[in-house]
Design a protein around this motif. Structure first.
Motif, PDB file in Angstrom:
ATOM      1  N   CYS A 175       0.843  -1.185   0.000  1.00  0.00           N
ATOM      2  CA  CYS A 175       0.000   0.000   0.000  1.00  0.00           C
ATOM      3  C   CYS A 175       0.885   1.244   0.000  1.00  0.00           C
ATOM      4  CB  CYS A 175      -0.908  -0.006   1.222  1.00  0.00           C
ATOM      5  SG  CYS A 175      -1.905   1.482   1.403  1.00  0.00           S
ATOM      6  N   PRO A 176       0.671   2.199  -0.913  1.00  0.00           N
ATOM      7  CA  PRO A 176       1.491   3.404  -0.931  1.00  0.00           C
ATOM      8  C   PRO A 176       1.213   4.346   0.231  1.00  0.00           C
ATOM      9  CG  PRO A 176      -0.188   3.524  -2.635  1.00  0.00           C
ATOM     10  CD  PRO A 176      -0.259   2.162  -2.030  1.00  0.00           C
ATOM     11  N   GLU A 177       0.100   4.161   0.943  1.00  0.00           N
ATOM     12  CA  GLU A 177      -0.243   5.049   2.049  1.00  0.00           C
ATOM     13  C   GLU A 177       0.296   4.570   3.394  1.00  0.00           C
ATOM     14  OE1 GLU A 177      -4.423   5.908   2.051  1.00  0.00           O
ATOM     15  OE2 GLU A 177      -4.336   6.766   0.044  1.00  0.00           O
ATOM     16  N   CYS A 178       0.217   3.238   3.660  1.00  0.00           N
ATOM     17  CA  CYS A 178       0.637   2.758   4.982  1.00  0.00           C
ATOM     18  C   CYS A 178       1.707   1.669   4.926  1.00  0.00           C
ATOM     19  CB  CYS A 178      -0.571   2.256   5.776  1.00  0.00           C
ATOM     20  SG  CYS A 178      -1.266   0.725   5.150  1.00  0.00           S
ATOM     21  N   CYS A 202      -6.289  -2.225   0.749  1.00  0.00           N
ATOM     22  CA  CYS A 202      -5.321  -2.390   1.832  1.00  0.00           C
ATOM     23  C   CYS A 202      -5.889  -3.340   2.896  1.00  0.00           C
ATOM     24  CB  CYS A 202      -5.014  -1.027   2.446  1.00  0.00           C
ATOM     25  SG  CYS A 202      -3.748  -1.097   3.724  1.00  0.00           S
ATOM     26  N   CYS A 243      -6.757   2.161   7.083  1.00  0.00           N
ATOM     27  CA  CYS A 243      -6.276   2.682   5.805  1.00  0.00           C
ATOM     28  C   CYS A 243      -7.322   2.347   4.747  1.00  0.00           C
ATOM     29  CB  CYS A 243      -4.925   2.062   5.444  1.00  0.00           C
ATOM     30  SG  CYS A 243      -4.300   2.609   3.857  1.00  0.00           S
ATOM     31  N   TYR A 296      -7.118   2.813   1.314  1.00  0.00           N
ATOM     32  CA  TYR A 296      -6.578   2.849  -0.032  1.00  0.00           C
ATOM     33  C   TYR A 296      -7.186   1.724  -0.870  1.00  0.00           C
ATOM     34  CZ  TYR A 296      -3.373   2.515  -3.948  1.00  0.00           C
ATOM     35  OH  TYR A 296      -2.852   2.462  -5.204  1.00  0.00           O
ATOM     36  N   ARG A 322      -7.626   0.439  -5.305  1.00  0.00           N
ATOM     37  CA  ARG A 322      -7.211   0.630  -6.692  1.00  0.00           C
ATOM     38  C   ARG A 322      -7.885  -0.449  -7.527  1.00  0.00           C
ATOM     39  NH1 ARG A 322      -1.378  -0.232  -6.970  1.00  0.00           N
ATOM     40  NH2 ARG A 322      -1.866  -2.356  -7.576  1.00  0.00           N
TER      41      ARG A 322
END
Length: 186
Positions: free
Chosen positions: A23-26, A43, A49, A51, A53
């Protein structure tokens, strides 16, 4: 293993590779999840989180300007655009002008609506591509039939509308009144 099986296997492997991404956020792992709109990557730390896609990225089509066309509202050119429900023709000056070209609905000659008696029946297409016939006075009149209507009268109940039906025995006319549904010869 056939070529189509190899293609399916490699496509499946590709989906699994995406599922192992982070995950690019967490920084947690992404997993394939299912929702009301289909599969997506999300995620594993949900709800902390949120996120998400798409599993398969859809190709976005650029707007194509239709040369020689003119918007009747603002005089800008019209363009072929891609929207939520597919392709459509709209004004190229979009947020300022909301003009969209609609399909011309063909009204059937001499077929009056038997329900409201003021409208005429017209051919329309459902979102699934099926033809149906409804009153042009919608939403005041909600009369609709699935088969092609024609002027005439039922010989059993005198309902003022018949439907053309192609049966195994040939062309027949059916009463449009759902309570009667009497079949008569063409």
């Amino acid at each position: 293993m056939s070529e189509s099986d190899k293609a399916l296997f490699t496509h499946h492997e590709h989906a699994l590779d995406k599922a192992q991404q982070v995950c690019p956020e967490c920084g947690a792992e992404l997993a394939i999840k299912r929702g009301k709109s289909g599969a997506f990557l999300g995620c594993v730390n949900y709800p902390n989180c949120q996120y998400t896609r798409a599993v398969v990225e859809h190709e976005r089509v650029e707007d194509k300007i239709l040369s020689g066309s003119e918007c009747p509202l603002c005089s800008h050119e019209l363009a072929v655009k891609q929207g939520r429900y597919g392709m459509f023709i709209g004004c190229s000056n979009f947020p300022a002008c909301h003009h969209i070209e609609h399909e011309v609905q063909e009204t059937l000659d001499n077929v009056a609506c038997p329900s409201c008696k003021s409208g005429s029946l017209q051919e329309k297409t459902s979102r699934f591509g099926k033809k149906f016939y409804s009153c042009d006075a919608y939403p005041k009149c909600k009369f609709v039939v699935n088969h092609e209507p024609m002027g005439g009268q039922c010989e059993k109940c005198q309902f003022p509308l018949l439907l053309k039906r192609n049966m195994a025995a040939g062309l027949k006319y059916q009463c449009a009144d759902k309570k009667c549904s009497h079949m008569q010869k063409a």
